[in-house]
Scaffold this motif. Sequence first.
Motif, short mmCIF file in Angstrom:
data_model
loop_
_atom_site.label_atom_id
_atom_site.label_comp_id
_atom_site.label_asym_id
_atom_site.label_seq_id
_atom_site.Cartn_x
_atom_site.Cartn_y
_atom_site.Cartn_z
N TRP A 69 0.81 -1.22 0.00
CA TRP A 69 0.00 0.00 0.00
C TRP A 69 0.85 1.27 0.00
O TRP A 69 0.40 2.31 -0.48
N ASP A 70 2.06 1.19 0.50
CA ASP A 70 2.93 2.37 0.51
C ASP A 70 3.43 2.73 -0.89
O ASP A 70 3.45 3.89 -1.26
N TRP A 111 7.73 -7.41 1.40
CA TRP A 111 8.08 -6.24 0.59
C TRP A 111 9.40 -5.62 1.02
O TRP A 111 10.18 -5.18 0.17
N ALA A 112 9.69 -5.60 2.30
CA ALA A 112 10.93 -4.98 2.79
C ALA A 112 12.17 -5.73 2.29
O ALA A 112 13.18 -5.13 1.94
N ARG A 165 7.69 -21.86 -4.46
CA ARG A 165 8.94 -21.25 -4.93
C ARG A 165 9.19 -19.97 -4.15
O ARG A 165 8.26 -19.22 -3.86
N LEU A 166 10.46 -19.75 -3.83
CA LEU A 166 10.91 -18.52 -3.21
C LEU A 166 11.60 -17.70 -4.28
O LEU A 166 12.50 -18.20 -4.96
N TRP A 167 11.16 -16.44 -4.43
CA TRP A 167 11.65 -15.56 -5.49
C TRP A 167 12.34 -14.34 -4.90
O TRP A 167 11.94 -13.84 -3.85
N ASP A 168 13.30 -13.82 -5.64
CA ASP A 168 13.94 -12.54 -5.34
C ASP A 168 13.29 -11.50 -6.26
O ASP A 168 13.44 -11.59 -7.49
N LEU A 169 12.56 -10.55 -5.69
CA LEU A 169 11.86 -9.56 -6.51
C LEU A 169 12.80 -8.51 -7.09
O LEU A 169 12.48 -7.89 -8.11
N ALA A 170 13.94 -8.30 -6.48
CA ALA A 170 14.90 -7.33 -7.01
C ALA A 170 15.61 -7.89 -8.25
O ALA A 170 15.79 -7.19 -9.24
N TRP A 230 7.72 -14.42 7.94
CA TRP A 230 9.03 -13.98 7.44
C TRP A 230 10.03 -13.75 8.56
O TRP A 230 11.24 -13.87 8.35
N VAL A 231 9.56 -13.45 9.76
CA VAL A 231 10.46 -13.22 10.89
C VAL A 231 11.10 -14.53 11.36
O VAL A 231 12.31 -14.62 11.53
#
Length: 156
Positions: free
Chosen positions: A34-35, A76-77, A91-96, A118-119
């Motif tokens: 949302w940010d 998102w962070a 699957r685990l993805w890297d969004l960057a 995620w923590v």
Amino acid sequence: RDGTMREWDLETSFNKTIIYEPSGAAVLSLQKDWDSGRTLAGLSNGQMRFWDMRQGRILASLVGHGGAVWDLSVDWAAERVMSASADRTLRLWDLAKLNVLRVFSGHENVVWKLTVDWVSGLAASGSLDMTVMLWNVEEGKKLSVFRGHSKSTICV
């Protein structure tokens, strides 16, 4: 399943934004930051689409699943997403970098649902194979399999 993502104004009940998925694939799962206005959609064609909802444009397409993407969870962070698919995998993805970091195999049928803490680095997935599996996200290890449901597990 009309191939759109819609943002609604809660006061007027009108569409604020309508985004049309160009492939015509159904949008099955959705997460929005949302940010920033960034949105990630899981599609019936096995892709995930990364959108800038404010500008109404595609930022990227993530391709790798061999079946519909039924659920996803985004950090998102850390720019990571975990997806659950009809191809029986997570699957685990890297969004960057827009690549797959890890594939989680073990379910014997469609993976409908997942939840990620995620923590702690733990994820749980529910499947048509009537199991819930617990995963270590960072190591890619299956920690536990929970059996006992008589029908598919669609919530975790």
